[in-house]
Design an enzyme around this catalytic site. Structure first.
Site, short mmCIF file in Angstrom:
data_model
loop_
_atom_site.label_atom_id
_atom_site.label_comp_id
_atom_site.label_asym_id
_atom_site.label_seq_id
_atom_site.Cartn_x
_atom_site.Cartn_y
_atom_site.Cartn_z
N GLU A 134 -76.55 -6.65 -28.94
CA GLU A 134 -77.11 -5.67 -29.86
C GLU A 134 -76.16 -4.51 -30.17
O GLU A 134 -75.95 -4.15 -31.32
CB GLU A 134 -78.41 -5.16 -29.22
CG GLU A 134 -79.14 -4.13 -30.00
CD GLU A 134 -80.58 -4.01 -29.52
OE1 GLU A 134 -81.26 -3.09 -29.97
OE2 GLU A 134 -81.04 -4.82 -28.69
N SER A 185 -87.52 1.43 -33.27
CA SER A 185 -88.84 1.59 -32.64
C SER A 185 -88.69 2.56 -31.47
O SER A 185 -89.49 3.48 -31.30
CB SER A 185 -89.34 0.24 -32.13
OG SER A 185 -89.27 -0.74 -33.12
N SER A 188 -81.79 4.45 -28.76
CA SER A 188 -80.66 4.25 -27.86
C SER A 188 -79.52 5.17 -28.26
O SER A 188 -79.27 5.36 -29.45
CB SER A 188 -80.16 2.80 -27.93
OG SER A 188 -80.97 1.97 -27.14
N ARG A 200 -73.82 2.82 -23.31
CA ARG A 200 -75.14 3.38 -23.61
C ARG A 200 -75.38 4.48 -22.60
O ARG A 200 -75.44 4.22 -21.39
CB ARG A 200 -76.22 2.30 -23.48
CG ARG A 200 -77.61 2.79 -23.89
CD ARG A 200 -78.64 1.68 -23.71
NE ARG A 200 -79.95 2.05 -24.25
CZ ARG A 200 -80.88 2.75 -23.61
NH1 ARG A 200 -80.62 3.19 -22.38
NH2 ARG A 200 -82.03 3.04 -24.18
P1 ADP Z 1 -86.30 -2.03 -34.66
O1 ADP Z 1 -85.02 -2.81 -34.60
O2 ADP Z 1 -86.79 -1.56 -33.34
O3 ADP Z 1 -87.37 -2.73 -35.46
P2 ADP Z 1 -85.52 -0.26 -36.90
O4 ADP Z 1 -84.17 0.38 -36.91
O5 ADP Z 1 -85.73 -1.37 -37.85
O6 ADP Z 1 -85.90 -0.66 -35.40
O7 ADP Z 1 -86.56 0.90 -37.16
C1 ADP Z 1 -87.95 0.73 -37.03
C2 ADP Z 1 -88.60 2.04 -37.39
O8 ADP Z 1 -88.28 2.37 -38.74
C3 ADP Z 1 -90.11 2.04 -37.34
O9 ADP Z 1 -90.58 2.37 -36.05
C4 ADP Z 1 -90.48 3.10 -38.35
O10 ADP Z 1 -90.44 4.38 -37.76
C5 ADP Z 1 -89.34 3.04 -39.36
N1 ADP Z 1 -89.62 2.29 -40.61
C6 ADP Z 1 -88.93 2.48 -41.77
N2 ADP Z 1 -89.37 1.67 -42.73
C7 ADP Z 1 -90.39 0.94 -42.20
C8 ADP Z 1 -91.26 -0.08 -42.72
N3 ADP Z 1 -91.20 -0.48 -44.00
N4 ADP Z 1 -92.16 -0.62 -41.88
C9 ADP Z 1 -92.25 -0.23 -40.59
N5 ADP Z 1 -91.46 0.74 -40.05
C10 ADP Z 1 -90.53 1.32 -40.83
#
Ligand code: ADP
Length: 361
Positions: A134, A185, A188, A200
């Site tokens: 990652e 979500s 890091s 990290r």
């Molecule tokens: P992950 O890899 O953990 O899914 P991301 O970098 O994709 O992380 O970011 C997820 C976060 O982005 C969500 O928790 C929310 O705060 C935000 N976010 C932005 N656009 C969206 C969307 N269309 N749907 C859901 N979450 C979104």
């Protein structure tokens, strides 16, 4: 493996806790001919570059598309696609229907979902997942995109003044050392000293998922876009207890301004205040709480690591200028101007791009 160019199509995937990011490299010239392989390649291209393909939950971020980039000596475009990770099974069904499984034998993937959904990829679409780390992917993708896009990196000037506030391009060609704060979500934090020397150093579970989860609970909203829309119209000072609510003004002796939040959500113990608060105010307070907490942790990490540039990425920053400006202000203010918050246009896609780069076919 080896030095040979892997056969097309080339994908990279980052299957996160909330969103799945998919990047697709489209060669400018698809070989001429009528072999079945070329036909399928053309079909995949037609399908992926048609906006109507993505249904209600999938999106292609056309504003991020990169044309005329060179990857393994091939000129082409990179397309950026995202959909909720909860729709993974549906995506696999579609991939099957579009004949992708016939041609795609291996997909390079990162994120927790590369482990969680490995069996599904094997069983349902007969694809192998080549798993990439990652953080290695994140960093590789970031450096590649920044090199290929002159306007990738920027900062916010005058972040607290709506009339003067603006995005300013930043030359990130000599990046080291820097702190990389990935707000997905969860969060890091990496200290990066060279393309291969990084670690990290910290993280927090209070991240983008927390903002969205709490916002849905408190306001009854259902999407990130809705949550951001509400926050844009709200006033967090109806929810938070400020220094001036406690001191009547600034706490000058320790340099704490009156409008500083002393206690996030600190007004909400009052029944009277609760009865008057608007959903918009609650959304804004949630955004401010989560963002300032991340900014504060990032700043402590930057001090500890002795770096002055902090790069914020991750989809929490998508369509979220409020959070970016808060981070920009907080980093500068609390460091007496010695630290800078930097942002990148392809905010949430670097992990997927890093996978595309590491793909061996
Ligand atoms: P992950 O890899 O953990 O899914 P991301 O970098 O994709 O992380 O970011 C997820 C976060 O982005 C969500 O928790 C929310 O705060 C935000 N976010 C932005 N656009 C969206 C969307 N269309 N749907 C859901 N979450 C979104």
């Amino acid at each position: 493996g080896g030095s040979s160019i892997p056969s097309m199509p080339w994908f990279g995937m980052d299957i996160g806790g909330t969103l799945c990011k998919l990047v697709y490299f489209e060669p400018r010239d698809i070989a001429q001919g009528e072999s079945e392989e070329i036909e399928i390649l053309k079909n995949i291209r037609k399908y992926l570059t048609k906006n109507s393909s993505y249904g209600k939950t999938g999106h292609r971020d056309t504003h991020l598309q990169m044309d005329n980039v060179v990857l393994r000596g091939v000129v082409g475009s990179i397309h950026f696609i995202r959909f909720p990770t909860s729709q993974m099974k549906r995506f696999l069904t579609l991939a099957n229907q579009k004949g992708m499984a016939k041609l795609v034998t291996t997909v390079c993937a990162t994120g927790g979902g590369a482990y969680k959904f490995e069996d599904d990829f094997n069983k349902h679409v007969n694809m192998n997942l080549e798993k990439c780390d990652e953080f290695e992917s994140l960093l590789k993708g970031l450096l590649y995109i920044d090199k290929n896009n002159l306007t990738e990196c920027y900062y916010w000037t005058n972040p607290t003044d709506e009339t003067k506030c603006a995005k300013v391009n930043y030359d990130f060609s000599k990046p080291y050392p820097f702190l990389l704060v990935n707000i997905g979500s969860g969060v890091s934090i990496l200290a990066v000293h060279s393309p291969t020397d990084y670690k990290r150093v910290s993280g927090t579970s209070l991240g983008g998922g927390t903002f969205l989860g709490l916002c849905c609970l408190l306001t009854g909203c259902n999407t990130f876009e809705e949550a951001i829309g509400l926050a844009a119209e709200g006033d967090h000072t109806n929810v938070d207890k400020l220094v001036r609510d406690i001191y009547g003004g600034d706490y000058a002796k320790f340099g704490l301004p009156g409008d500083l939040v002393a206690s996030s959500f600190g007004q909400m113990n009052s029944r009277d205040r609760r009865s008057k608060v608007k959903r918009q105010d609650l959304a804004r307070a949630t955004l401010v709480t989560i963002t300032n907490n991340i900014g504060s942790i990032a700043r402590m990490c930057a001090i500890q690591q002795n770096v002055d540039r902090v790069v914020f990425v991750g989809n929490f920053l998508r369509v979220n200028p409020i959070a970016m400006k808060l981070l920009a202000y907080a980093m500068e203010y609390w460091s007496n101007g010695s630290m800078k918050a930097l942002f990148l246009e392809h905010e949430g896609y670097f992990g997927a791009v890093g996978c595309l780069l590491q793909f061996h076919g």
